[in-house]
Design an enzyme around this catalytic site. Structure first.
Site, mmCIF file in Angstrom:
data_model
loop_
_atom_site.group_PDB
_atom_site.id
_atom_site.type_symbol
_atom_site.label_atom_id
_atom_site.label_comp_id
_atom_site.label_asym_id
_atom_site.label_seq_id
_atom_site.Cartn_x
_atom_site.Cartn_y
_atom_site.Cartn_z
ATOM 1 N N ARG A 65 -6.244 -34.011 -19.696
ATOM 2 C CA ARG A 65 -8.092 -34.091 -20.269
ATOM 3 C C ARG A 65 -8.785 -33.080 -20.048
ATOM 4 O O ARG A 65 -9.801 -33.066 -20.033
ATOM 5 C CB ARG A 65 -8.216 -35.071 -18.925
ATOM 6 C CG ARG A 65 -9.487 -36.003 -19.346
ATOM 7 C CD ARG A 65 -10.573 -35.799 -19.024
ATOM 8 N NE ARG A 65 -10.077 -35.781 -17.106
ATOM 9 C CZ ARG A 65 -10.991 -34.286 -16.353
ATOM 10 N NH1 ARG A 65 -11.721 -33.875 -17.155
ATOM 11 N NH2 ARG A 65 -10.409 -34.389 -14.936
ATOM 12 N N PHE B 247 -15.783 -21.579 -19.722
ATOM 13 C CA PHE B 247 -17.694 -22.025 -18.996
ATOM 14 C C PHE B 247 -17.360 -21.183 -17.710
ATOM 15 O O PHE B 247 -16.807 -21.970 -16.952
ATOM 16 C CB PHE B 247 -16.866 -23.290 -19.517
ATOM 17 C CG PHE B 247 -19.210 -24.467 -18.752
ATOM 18 C CD1 PHE B 247 -19.987 -24.198 -19.605
ATOM 19 C CD2 PHE B 247 -19.498 -23.784 -17.541
ATOM 20 C CE1 PHE B 247 -21.415 -24.843 -19.227
ATOM 21 C CE2 PHE B 247 -20.267 -24.748 -16.981
ATOM 22 C CZ PHE B 247 -20.845 -24.621 -18.042
ATOM 23 N N LEU C 204 -19.367 -20.847 -15.014
ATOM 24 C CA LEU C 204 -20.673 -21.039 -14.324
ATOM 25 C C LEU C 204 -20.402 -20.165 -12.421
ATOM 26 O O LEU C 204 -21.139 -19.648 -11.426
ATOM 27 C CB LEU C 204 -21.503 -22.597 -13.553
ATOM 28 C CG LEU C 204 -22.413 -23.441 -12.749
ATOM 29 C CD1 LEU C 204 -23.337 -22.316 -13.319
ATOM 30 C CD2 LEU C 204 -22.652 -24.419 -13.790
ATOM 31 N N SER D 208 -21.388 -25.384 -5.057
ATOM 32 C CA SER D 208 -21.930 -26.338 -4.956
ATOM 33 C C SER D 208 -23.432 -25.802 -5.204
ATOM 34 O O SER D 208 -23.841 -26.795 -5.189
ATOM 35 C CB SER D 208 -22.076 -26.768 -3.837
ATOM 36 O OG SER D 208 -20.075 -27.539 -3.660
ATOM 37 N N SER E 283 -26.675 -30.059 -17.517
ATOM 38 C CA SER E 283 -26.233 -30.951 -19.028
ATOM 39 C C SER E 283 -24.842 -30.939 -19.337
ATOM 40 O O SER E 283 -24.616 -32.167 -19.591
ATOM 41 C CB SER E 283 -27.484 -30.227 -19.970
ATOM 42 O OG SER E 283 -27.198 -29.191 -20.681
ATOM 43 N N ARG F 269 -18.815 -34.158 -16.148
ATOM 44 C CA ARG F 269 -18.430 -35.241 -15.643
ATOM 45 C C ARG F 269 -18.464 -37.148 -16.046
ATOM 46 O O ARG F 269 -17.699 -38.068 -15.304
ATOM 47 C CB ARG F 269 -19.337 -35.880 -14.802
ATOM 48 C CG ARG F 269 -20.165 -33.727 -13.209
ATOM 49 C CD ARG F 269 -21.175 -33.937 -13.101
ATOM 50 N NE ARG F 269 -21.168 -33.223 -11.981
ATOM 51 C CZ ARG F 269 -22.501 -32.812 -11.465
ATOM 52 N NH1 ARG F 269 -23.527 -32.764 -11.555
ATOM 53 N NH2 ARG F 269 -22.413 -31.519 -10.422
ATOM 54 N N GLU G 200 -16.733 -30.306 -10.920
ATOM 55 C CA GLU G 200 -17.986 -31.359 -10.982
ATOM 56 C C GLU G 200 -18.387 -31.831 -10.473
ATOM 57 O O GLU G 200 -19.074 -32.467 -10.339
ATOM 58 C CB GLU G 200 -17.189 -31.439 -12.258
ATOM 59 C CG GLU G 200 -16.363 -30.619 -13.548
ATOM 60 C CD GLU G 200 -17.205 -30.049 -14.391
ATOM 61 O OE1 GLU G 200 -17.913 -30.124 -14.132
ATOM 62 O OE2 GLU G 200 -16.280 -29.908 -15.199
ATOM 63 N N THR H 237 -18.418 -31.537 -5.679
ATOM 64 C CA THR H 237 -17.402 -32.738 -4.625
ATOM 65 C C THR H 237 -17.847 -34.200 -3.719
ATOM 66 O O THR H 237 -19.117 -34.294 -4.520
ATOM 67 C CB THR H 237 -17.754 -31.511 -3.437
ATOM 68 O OG1 THR H 237 -18.737 -31.434 -3.060
ATOM 69 C CG2 THR H 237 -17.041 -29.986 -3.897
ATOM 70 N N PHE I 14 -30.107 -31.410 1.254
ATOM 71 C CA PHE I 14 -28.986 -30.426 0.832
ATOM 72 C C PHE I 14 -29.901 -28.923 1.290
ATOM 73 O O PHE I 14 -29.026 -28.227 1.893
ATOM 74 C CB PHE I 14 -29.431 -30.059 -0.941
ATOM 75 C CG PHE I 14 -28.444 -31.044 -2.583
ATOM 76 C CD1 PHE I 14 -27.508 -31.034 -2.331
ATOM 77 C CD2 PHE I 14 -29.003 -31.834 -2.140
ATOM 78 C CE1 PHE I 14 -26.257 -31.465 -3.033
ATOM 79 C CE2 PHE I 14 -28.625 -32.935 -2.910
ATOM 80 C CZ PHE I 14 -27.316 -32.759 -3.228
#
Length: 399
Positions: A105, A144, A146, A153, A252, A258, A378, A380, A398
């Protein structure tokens, strides 16, 4: 009342009994057809092999064209050879795929939501025509990039940088925990520039682009994660995703990924529950099936309660996505709850299987291990908790 134990081999009847709230009736005929078609694929092409793939830490790249023919790559995207199906249909497909394995998946999510989604949303027409049809067919694979070694995070702290040099861009820096890149044809790389965060398409084999497979792993073993290093990697101006500016670009795509996890984690949980239920109906101790013992029944009931709640949550989020009203906060709630509960279901299912539950012949131990990764990537638990906390209080925790 006379005991009438359920038949552990009648999976359809077991699923009907487990759908206490009648959630299946909330799905359309087309939605159920997608779920059943993907479920048949998983039964035929994944279940017979997944224990071996997991044991050998092997990702079956040969499945990519088959997943393309199944119509699950870039499933929600329109045009350019993409399937153009609904968010709920994609969610149901993600559920069935993760019932097979989280690694499979995850491939569909990285390929479709992260890579294809970024190109579809932010790419030029030339980039879309070059990559999307082949990726939808599974004949090309994308990565991908990132996350970085010191920017997980907090992607705003990324240090990978792209600078202009005449008509080209030169990338320097490092990424970590990037799926698929060792087998990818192209990778979407996010980098800081003098104009903020931008996205670039970096083809495999570009000089100065080093890929390292991260292993050994105790989780997501039927998948590929890598570390990347960019040593003055030169790409042409045409590599830039022209419409992606700032962190809105990667975020996005991450929201779409997610969303798939909200459904996919239910697949791992359902498969764990079904393995435990069928074992409990077959396994006899003290002269009767262990499914007849109160403590076992309590475990099974607790699993079904969370599965039913999670399914309603996923369906509500899916309907909102199809209506265009879904918010990132709602996705955070779904990801936080469903993955957290899925892990508990997989762990509890393992206990019903007893000692045999540590063998890869049985899925709960594999699902529990995989879900530890799903819980981390994606976003935590902590990040999604603080997203929800900021929504409730209006105060960001944050910084």
């Amino acid at each position: 009342m006379t005991d009438a134990p359920r038949d552990p081999d009648d999976l359809a009847a077991l699923r009907e009994a487990s759908d206490v709230l009648g959630i299946d009736a909330l799905l359309s005929a087309d939605e159920r057809a997608v779920r059943e078609r993907v479920g048949r694929f998983v039964d035929a092409e994944i279940r017979p092999h997944i224990a071996d793939w997991f044991d050998r830490a092997h990702f079956p790249a040969e499945l990519a064209p088959e997943l393309g023919r199944l119509g699950v790559l870039g499933m929600e995207l329109d045009g350019y050879g993409c399937p153009g199906r609904s968010a709920v249909e994609y969610g149901l497909a993600a559920l069935e795929l993760e019932a097979g394995d989280s690694g499979i998946r995850t491939f569909v999510s990285v390929q479709g939501s992260l890579v294809m989604g970024s190109i579809h949303r932010f790419g030029s027409e030339e980039q879309k025509h070059e990559w999307l049809p082949r990726m939808a067919a599974g004949s090309a694979i994308g990565g991908f990039a990132l996350t970085e070694p010191t920017a997980g995070s907090d992607p705003s702290s990324m240090t990978t940088f792209a600078r202009r040099d005449g008509g080209d861009w030169i990338l320097s820096g490092a990424k970590r925990w990037i799926g698929l890149v060792s087998i990818a044809d192209v990778t979407v790389v996010w980098a800081q520039t003098d104009d903020g965060v931008r996205g670039f398409l970096v083809p495999a084999g570009t000089p100065g682009y080093e890929v390292t497979v991260l292993e050994p792993k105790g989780s997501m073993r039927a998948s590929v994660q890598t570390g990347l290093r960019f040593d003055e990697v030169r790409v042409p101006a045409s590599a830039l995703l022209p419409e992606a500016r700032g962190l809105r670009g990667p975020f996005s795509a991450l929201n779409d990924a997610r969303y798939g996890i909200v459904w996919g984690s239910l697949g791992a949980a359902r498969d764990s529950y079904e393995a435990a239920l069928r074992h409990a109906l077959r396994r006899e101790q003290f002269g009767r099936p262990i499914a007849g013992f109160q403590l076992t029944q309590r475990k099974l009931v607790d699993m079904v309660v969370e599965l039913q709640k999670g399914a309603l949550l996923a369906l509500q989020i899916g309907r909102a996505k199809d209506a265009g009203t879904l918010t990132p906060t709602q996705i955070s709630l779904g990801k936080l709850n469903n993955v957290r509960e899925a892990i508990e279901i997989a762990r509890e299912a393992r206990t019903i299987l007893g000692g045999d539950g540590v063998l890869l012949d049985h899925s709960p131990i594999r699902h529990a291990a995989n879900l530890e990764s799903v819980r981390t990537y994606e976003g935590t638990d902590e990040v999604h908790t603080l997203v929800l906390g900021q929504h409730l209080t209006g105060i960001s925790a944050f910084r």
